[in-house]
Design an enzyme around this catalytic site. Structure first.
Site, PDB file in Angstrom:
ATOM      1  N   ASP A 176     -63.489  87.671  42.836  1.00 55.45           N
ATOM      2  CA  ASP A 176     -62.558  87.050  42.045  1.00 55.45           C
ATOM      3  C   ASP A 176     -62.165  85.942  43.072  1.00 55.45           C
ATOM      4  OD1 ASP A 176     -62.985  89.139  40.050  1.00 55.45           O
ATOM      5  OD2 ASP A 176     -60.995  89.870  40.419  1.00 55.45           O
ATOM      6  N   HIS A 217     -64.584  92.609  47.140  1.00 55.88           N
ATOM      7  CA  HIS A 217     -63.336  92.976  47.502  1.00 55.88           C
ATOM      8  C   HIS A 217     -62.826  94.357  46.996  1.00 55.88           C
ATOM      9  CE1 HIS A 217     -62.497  91.385  43.525  1.00 55.88           C
ATOM     10  NE2 HIS A 217     -61.323  91.822  43.431  1.00 55.88           N
ATOM     11  N   HIS A 261     -66.068  87.974  34.365  1.00 56.61           N
ATOM     12  CA  HIS A 261     -64.824  88.437  34.618  1.00 56.61           C
ATOM     13  C   HIS A 261     -63.773  88.221  33.595  1.00 56.61           C
ATOM     14  CE1 HIS A 261     -61.177  89.601  37.128  1.00 56.61           C
ATOM     15  NE2 HIS A 261     -62.281  90.692  37.524  1.00 56.61           N
ATOM     16  N   HIS A 278     -58.207  84.989  46.910  1.00 56.29           N
ATOM     17  CA  HIS A 278     -57.518  86.225  45.986  1.00 56.29           C
ATOM     18  C   HIS A 278     -56.301  87.106  46.282  1.00 56.29           C
ATOM     19  CE1 HIS A 278     -57.705  88.304  42.120  1.00 56.29           C
ATOM     20  NE2 HIS A 278     -58.163  89.493  42.473  1.00 56.29           N
ATOM     21  N   HIS A 295     -60.432  95.633  45.244  1.00 59.55           N
ATOM     22  CA  HIS A 295     -59.893  95.915  43.976  1.00 59.55           C
ATOM     23  C   HIS A 295     -60.503  96.587  43.202  1.00 59.55           C
ATOM     24  CE1 HIS A 295     -56.753  92.344  43.698  1.00 59.55           C
ATOM     25  NE2 HIS A 295     -56.065  93.377  44.421  1.00 59.55           N
ATOM     26  N   ASP A 317     -61.711  97.416  40.088  1.00 55.29           N
ATOM     27  CA  ASP A 317     -62.736  97.026  39.124  1.00 55.29           C
ATOM     28  C   ASP A 317     -63.922  96.086  39.810  1.00 55.29           C
ATOM     29  OD1 ASP A 317     -61.076  95.028  39.773  1.00 55.29           O
ATOM     30  OD2 ASP A 317     -61.380  93.604  37.972  1.00 55.29           O
ATOM     31  N   HIS A 318     -63.962  96.211  41.006  1.00 57.17           N
ATOM     32  CA  HIS A 318     -65.109  95.877  41.682  1.00 57.17           C
ATOM     33  C   HIS A 318     -65.782  96.909  42.767  1.00 57.17           C
ATOM     34  CE1 HIS A 318     -64.701  91.300  40.551  1.00 57.17           C
ATOM     35  NE2 HIS A 318     -63.504  91.884  40.313  1.00 57.17           N
TER      36      HIS A 318
END
Lengths: 301, 301
Positions: free
Chosen positions: B210, B60, B268, B140, B62, B64-65
């Site tokens: 996530d 996805h 995570h 998510h 976001h 941090d990914h």
């Protein structure tokens, strides 16, 4: 004035070197200049408080100078920042950042102001009561600016002994600090020089990266106190420097010399070399006051 | 099958923890899963050869990914890569990457193929003669997929002693490996089981991050060998997990139990906790075979 170099190596981040980013503390303002990948971690390592950074200057949109910007902006939001953040950089930076925020459905908790740059002439892009920031148009493979940070001259310092000796009322102190003379009750004029000392000299810092050797910047940075000028290559790679629109250490030194800079700081080293000491040696053949920038190093003036 | 965790902490990169990224080596293929900021440096630290990565899966958008994706793509180009690179991720990833390449006037030296995902149903997104990859729709705050990597069953192994004993010609070997019986010249049929051994069992790996606790994924990952399931929070923060659409360690363990997974790997983790040992303790109250993912750790099956 304090310069903390978070990263000063060219091209790709590696386990032991970081791409361009630095923090300039000047007149109690903290400016972040460029923001390569990993900058937010380098800020943490160097114990720079995120909350003190309100202005970020991006020289150009090559990855090693700005791929860390979106992460820095996002982390500021995750930490609940509420203070405005100003981004100065080439046209396009707003589109990149807002697209990523939109697609991640993650908006900032603070106001984000973009000041997009397009001019090919030097211009004032920031000014407050203590500091003024101007662009330095550079020549690189994409639209690029350096940045000139100038302290505004401070007030003169009161000569406490002298004002007491002349029995001058405190109401005159602000006038004296501003450079004014004082007329006593008997009509005697006391010249300012007898009542005050010179202010601390106003300092200036020029950040010039990335750029080919370009004498057009000399009038803009003339007499600068500290010049950070990229030196991607040693003289043996002078032809490659020209081809890729970068500079050699000797070219950086020549600009420092011709601009009458007091101090040269080198950086943006190609990672092809085993060490960086040779950059200093070559630069000093032309200009004596050379400091080697390196990741995690700070200088104060 | 080997899993190398490059980063498995939530939210922001820090000096000692990295955001999500992992490398799965399966049937001699190397898949990069997620690509938080700093992934390229983590690849270097873990001595993963950039040139062996031909497929990158992004769960996805976001930060941090995926904030490390543009840097990874750019570095591959700077190093002169010529092999095709395939990116699998949510719709929008192509626009983000191509906009940044365009504005930096830096194009890749290799072909970049985007496979943008929009489906809310599990679908096959990669298949070759050894491996098949399917999406695992997750719940998510933005459109998110996990990924199920499945080895295809290999050939049966020739029983060298038996084929010699029956004096079987080498021309039949491929048929035997494929599961076929052999008819001798005298008409005798030798059953395959007498001439070969079972193939090495086909393994499977599910990456789920996530996501909030979501039993809808269980049929997709049923009987998986290894399940990586996010566990952002401990049970004390169960309400926060639900609110932010993340999972607790116990919820991850419940999914592993109900899906009949053989092994659970946690990751995570929120950086609010001092250590991660407690995640394992809480998960093992529900499901015994728990491994703690951690940055730089590898597991083999």
């Amino acid at each position: 004035m304090k310069l903390t170099i978070l990263g000063c190596y060219a091209a790709t981040p590696r386990t032991i070197t970081n791409p361009t980013s630095q923090v300039l503390e000047i007149k109690n303002r903290l400016f972040l200049i460029d923001c390569g990948e990993g900058t937010q971690v380098q800020l943490r390592k160097n114990k720079i408080k995120f909350s003190k950074i309100n202005h970020i200057f991006i020289s150009h949109l090559h990855g090693d100078h700005f791929f860390g910007l979106i992460g820095t902006i996002s982390t500021f939001a995750l930490l609940g920042r509420t203070t405005d953040l100003h981004i100065y950089g080439p046209k396009g930076v707003k589109e990149i950042i807002t697209l990523q925020l939109k697609l991640s459905n993650s908006w900032t908790t603070y106001e984000l102001f973009f000041h997009e740059l397009e001019s090919k002439e030097s211009e004032v892009i920031f000014e407050d009561n203590r500091v003024i920031v101007k662009t330095i148009p550079l020549k690189h493979r994409v639209y690029t600016n350096g940045f000139l940070f100038q302290e505004k001259p401070g007030e003169r310092k009161l000569n406490v002994e002298a004002v007491q000796q002349y029995d001058i009322h405190t109401a005159y102190y602000q006038k004296i600090k501003g450079g004014g003379d004082v007329t006593l009750d008997d009509g005697t004029v006391i010249e300012n020089e007898k009542l005050s000392f010179d202010p601390i000299p106003a300092l200036s810092y020029a950040f010039c990266s990335d750029t080919v050797y370009n004498e057009a910047i000399i009038p803009i940075i003339k007499d600068v106190d500290v010049l950070y000028h990229e030196s991607t290559f040693l003289e043996s790679e002078a032809a490659l420097a020209l081809k890729t629109l970068h500079s050699t250490a000797q070219e950086a030194a020549t600009i420092a010399l011709k601009a009458n800079a007091k101090q040269l700081v080198l950086g943006h080293y190609s990672t092809r070399y085993d060490g960086i000491e040779r950059f200093k040696v070559e630069a000093q053949e032309i200009f004596p006051n050379v400091l080697l920038g390196d990741d995690g190093v700070s200088f104060e003036w």
